[in-house]
Design a protein around this motif. Structure first.
Motif, PDB file in Angstrom:
ATOM      1  N   ALA A 184      -3.846   9.054   2.052  1.00  0.00           N
ATOM      2  CA  ALA A 184      -2.421   8.822   1.798  1.00  0.00           C
ATOM      3  C   ALA A 184      -2.121   7.424   1.280  1.00  0.00           C
ATOM      4  O   ALA A 184      -0.957   7.054   1.120  1.00  0.00           O
ATOM      5  CB  ALA A 184      -1.627   9.074   3.082  1.00  0.00           C
ATOM      6  N   ALA A 185      -3.162   6.633   0.996  1.00  0.00           N
ATOM      7  CA  ALA A 185      -2.942   5.277   0.481  1.00  0.00           C
ATOM      8  C   ALA A 185      -2.652   5.291  -1.022  1.00  0.00           C
ATOM      9  O   ALA A 185      -2.227   4.290  -1.586  1.00  0.00           O
ATOM     10  CB  ALA A 185      -4.156   4.403   0.771  1.00  0.00           C
ATOM     11  N   ARG A 186      -2.867   6.431  -1.655  1.00  0.00           N
ATOM     12  CA  ARG A 186      -2.667   6.557  -3.098  1.00  0.00           C
ATOM     13  C   ARG A 186      -1.190   6.731  -3.442  1.00  0.00           C
ATOM     14  O   ARG A 186      -0.359   6.956  -2.554  1.00  0.00           O
ATOM     15  CB  ARG A 186      -3.467   7.757  -3.615  1.00  0.00           C
ATOM     16  CG  ARG A 186      -4.978   7.645  -3.430  1.00  0.00           C
ATOM     17  CD  ARG A 186      -5.650   8.979  -3.747  1.00  0.00           C
ATOM     18  NE  ARG A 186      -5.244  10.005  -2.803  1.00  0.00           N
ATOM     19  CZ  ARG A 186      -5.370  11.321  -3.015  1.00  0.00           C
ATOM     20  NH1 ARG A 186      -5.869  11.751  -4.158  1.00  0.00           N
ATOM     21  NH2 ARG A 186      -4.994  12.185  -2.087  1.00  0.00           N
ATOM     22  N   PRO A 187      -0.836   6.658  -4.725  1.00  0.00           N
ATOM     23  CA  PRO A 187       0.550   6.911  -5.143  1.00  0.00           C
ATOM     24  C   PRO A 187       1.004   8.313  -4.743  1.00  0.00           C
ATOM     25  O   PRO A 187       0.183   9.240  -4.604  1.00  0.00           O
ATOM     26  CB  PRO A 187       0.483   6.769  -6.672  1.00  0.00           C
ATOM     27  CG  PRO A 187      -0.678   5.871  -6.918  1.00  0.00           C
ATOM     28  CD  PRO A 187      -1.682   6.203  -5.852  1.00  0.00           C
ATOM     29  N   ILE A 188       2.312   8.480  -4.564  1.00  0.00           N
ATOM     30  CA  ILE A 188       2.897   9.739  -4.094  1.00  0.00           C
ATOM     31  C   ILE A 188       2.437  10.932  -4.920  1.00  0.00           C
ATOM     32  O   ILE A 188       2.064  11.977  -4.375  1.00  0.00           O
ATOM     33  CB  ILE A 188       4.443   9.652  -4.117  1.00  0.00           C
ATOM     34  CG1 ILE A 188       4.932   8.649  -3.069  1.00  0.00           C
ATOM     35  CG2 ILE A 188       5.076  11.017  -3.868  1.00  0.00           C
ATOM     36  CD1 ILE A 188       6.413   8.334  -3.148  1.00  0.00           C
ATOM     37  N   GLU A 189       2.446  10.774  -6.251  1.00  0.00           N
ATOM     38  CA  GLU A 189       2.086  11.889  -7.129  1.00  0.00           C
ATOM     39  C   GLU A 189       0.636  12.319  -6.932  1.00  0.00           C
ATOM     40  O   GLU A 189       0.329  13.518  -6.935  1.00  0.00           O
ATOM     41  CB  GLU A 189       2.329  11.519  -8.594  1.00  0.00           C
ATOM     42  CG  GLU A 189       3.783  11.255  -8.956  1.00  0.00           C
ATOM     43  CD  GLU A 189       4.274   9.883  -8.492  1.00  0.00           C
ATOM     44  OE1 GLU A 189       3.413   9.053  -8.083  1.00  0.00           O
ATOM     45  OE2 GLU A 189       5.499   9.657  -8.522  1.00  0.00           O
ATOM     46  N   GLU A 190      -0.252  11.355  -6.768  1.00  0.00           N
ATOM     47  CA  GLU A 190      -1.670  11.679  -6.569  1.00  0.00           C
ATOM     48  C   GLU A 190      -1.892  12.377  -5.234  1.00  0.00           C
ATOM     49  O   GLU A 190      -2.690  13.311  -5.121  1.00  0.00           O
ATOM     50  CB  GLU A 190      -2.512  10.402  -6.636  1.00  0.00           C
ATOM     51  CG  GLU A 190      -2.647   9.815  -8.030  1.00  0.00           C
ATOM     52  CD  GLU A 190      -3.584   8.616  -8.037  1.00  0.00           C
ATOM     53  OE1 GLU A 190      -4.474   8.540  -7.167  1.00  0.00           O
ATOM     54  OE2 GLU A 190      -3.414   7.749  -8.917  1.00  0.00           O
ATOM     55  N   VAL A 191      -1.186  11.898  -4.212  1.00  0.00           N
ATOM     56  CA  VAL A 191      -1.311  12.523  -2.891  1.00  0.00           C
ATOM     57  C   VAL A 191      -0.844  13.980  -2.965  1.00  0.00           C
ATOM     58  O   VAL A 191      -1.496  14.886  -2.417  1.00  0.00           O
ATOM     59  CB  VAL A 191      -0.481  11.757  -1.837  1.00  0.00           C
ATOM     60  CG1 VAL A 191      -0.478  12.503  -0.501  1.00  0.00           C
ATOM     61  CG2 VAL A 191      -1.032  10.347  -1.638  1.00  0.00           C
ATOM     62  N   PHE A 192       0.245  14.213  -3.675  1.00  0.00           N
ATOM     63  CA  PHE A 192       0.774  15.583  -3.739  1.00  0.00           C
ATOM     64  C   PHE A 192      -0.141  16.517  -4.526  1.00  0.00           C
ATOM     65  O   PHE A 192      -0.178  17.723  -4.258  1.00  0.00           O
ATOM     66  CB  PHE A 192       2.185  15.615  -4.323  1.00  0.00           C
ATOM     67  CG  PHE A 192       2.847  16.962  -4.189  1.00  0.00           C
ATOM     68  CD1 PHE A 192       2.962  17.564  -2.949  1.00  0.00           C
ATOM     69  CD2 PHE A 192       3.318  17.645  -5.307  1.00  0.00           C
ATOM     70  CE1 PHE A 192       3.542  18.825  -2.801  1.00  0.00           C
ATOM     71  CE2 PHE A 192       3.907  18.892  -5.173  1.00  0.00           C
ATOM     72  CZ  PHE A 192       4.020  19.488  -3.924  1.00  0.00           C
ATOM     73  N   GLU A 193      -0.889  15.996  -5.472  1.00  0.00           N
ATOM     74  CA  GLU A 193      -1.863  16.827  -6.185  1.00  0.00           C
ATOM     75  C   GLU A 193      -2.897  17.382  -5.198  1.00  0.00           C
ATOM     76  O   GLU A 193      -3.309  18.537  -5.284  1.00  0.00           O
ATOM     77  CB  GLU A 193      -2.559  16.026  -7.289  1.00  0.00           C
ATOM     78  CG  GLU A 193      -1.691  15.775  -8.513  1.00  0.00           C
ATOM     79  CD  GLU A 193      -1.201  17.067  -9.160  1.00  0.00           C
ATOM     80  OE1 GLU A 193      -2.026  17.981  -9.366  1.00  0.00           O
ATOM     81  OE2 GLU A 193       0.011  17.157  -9.443  1.00  0.00           O
ATOM     82  N   THR A 194      -3.306  16.545  -4.256  1.00  0.00           N
ATOM     83  CA  THR A 194      -4.241  16.996  -3.219  1.00  0.00           C
ATOM     84  C   THR A 194      -3.581  18.031  -2.312  1.00  0.00           C
ATOM     85  O   THR A 194      -4.187  19.041  -1.946  1.00  0.00           O
ATOM     86  CB  THR A 194      -4.731  15.800  -2.371  1.00  0.00           C
ATOM     87  OG1 THR A 194      -5.340  14.831  -3.230  1.00  0.00           O
ATOM     88  CG2 THR A 194      -5.729  16.246  -1.313  1.00  0.00           C
ATOM     89  N   VAL A 195      -2.330  17.765  -1.954  1.00  0.00           N
ATOM     90  CA  VAL A 195      -1.582  18.687  -1.096  1.00  0.00           C
ATOM     91  C   VAL A 195      -1.426  20.045  -1.778  1.00  0.00           C
ATOM     92  O   VAL A 195      -1.613  21.098  -1.153  1.00  0.00           O
ATOM     93  CB  VAL A 195      -0.195  18.099  -0.749  1.00  0.00           C
ATOM     94  CG1 VAL A 195       0.678  19.149  -0.056  1.00  0.00           C
ATOM     95  CG2 VAL A 195      -0.345  16.875   0.144  1.00  0.00           C
ATOM     96  N   LYS A 196      -1.102  20.037  -3.055  1.00  0.00           N
ATOM     97  CA  LYS A 196      -0.913  21.290  -3.798  1.00  0.00           C
ATOM     98  C   LYS A 196      -2.165  22.150  -3.777  1.00  0.00           C
ATOM     99  O   LYS A 196      -2.093  23.379  -3.703  1.00  0.00           O
ATOM    100  CB  LYS A 196      -0.503  21.001  -5.240  1.00  0.00           C
ATOM    101  CG  LYS A 196       0.955  20.627  -5.410  1.00  0.00           C
ATOM    102  CD  LYS A 196       1.417  20.751  -6.853  1.00  0.00           C
ATOM    103  CE  LYS A 196       0.748  19.751  -7.760  1.00  0.00           C
ATOM    104  NZ  LYS A 196       1.337  19.789  -9.130  1.00  0.00           N
TER     105      LYS A 196
END
Length: 237
Positions: A184-196
């Motif tokens: 979760a230290a990455r930018p919001i968009e990158e984190v959400f790519e993992t979540v998706k």
């Protein structure tokens, strides 16, 4: 059986009939889990339930239960797990949905055990937003939300509480193969790519299987082999 017990049993039965999918969302203060929950709600149709928000709303309502909660907090006492769980159950039943993100709960092992015992529900999986303490501290100090607990001393206390209380919960579910650990230290968009990728179509069958197995366990179904292909039929006791 007393009236209250009967009511609780009926409520549990009604909730279990939905075959709900529950995802626990855990992470330290400032890990960004609230932002990611909003994205999941928007993209995957989950209902987001924050235990803290439900407690604050109950206090604000002025109800007898809310007054009791407020007095306990003022006296420095821990709100019993059952109180929070009943608020979560009520919100789940009233939502009309069958997919839930439970944010910031369970906070400790006692919360976890009580939730499973009271509701008869095991989470499909756990999202753990892992973020270095230095980054969470930076985020909390830089955000402009006017929160009283966003100062260095209280922030570090919150970190300590999270590490001592919540990590055992994460370890428990990790041992059962249910934890998705996210950087979760990455930018919001990158984190959400993992979540998706976790919530995407390829995981639907796995999540559906987990939900079915949980339901079978809670209702004590009998397994009966029906064909050579291993199709399973089940009957309720």
């Amino acid at each position: 059986m007393g009236t209250v017990e009967a009511a609780n049993k009926d409520a549990n039965g009604s909730l279990l009939e939905k075959n709900p999918s529950v995802v626990f969302v855990l992470g330290g203060p400032g890990s960004g889990k609230g932002t990611q929950c909003a994205n999941i709600v928007q993209n995957f149709g989950y209902t987001h339930l924050s235990a803290g928000d439900l407690l604050r709303a109950e206090i604000k309502s002025g109800s007898e239960n809310g007054t009791m909660i407020q007095n306990m907090i003022k006296e420095g006492k821990i709100v019993p797990s059952e109180v929070t769980i009943k608020l979560l159950q009520k919100a789940m039943q009233e939502s009309g949905n069958d997919k839930f993100l439970i944010d910031g709960f369970p906070r400790n092992e006692e919360n976890r055990a009580a939730f499973e015992k009271v509701t008869g529900i095991e989470p499909a999986f756990v999202l753990f937003f892992d973020c270095p303490e230095e980054e969470m501290e930076r985020r909390l100090l830089s955000r402009n939300q006017g929160r009283e607990d966003d100062n260095i001393e209280t922030i570090r206390k919150r970190f300590k509480v999270f590490l001592e209380s919540s990590l055992p919960v994460i370890n428990y579910y990790d041992a059962k193969g249910k934890v998705h650990k996210i950087d979760a230290a990455r930018p919001i968009e990158e984190v959400f790519e993992t979540v998706k990728a976790i919530f995407g179509p390829k995981n639907d069958k796995v999540n559906h299987y987990v939900r079915l197995m949980s339901k079978l366990y809670m209702y004590k179904f009998h397994f009966v082999s029906k064909t050579k292909l291993g199709i399973i039929a089940f009957l309720v006791n």
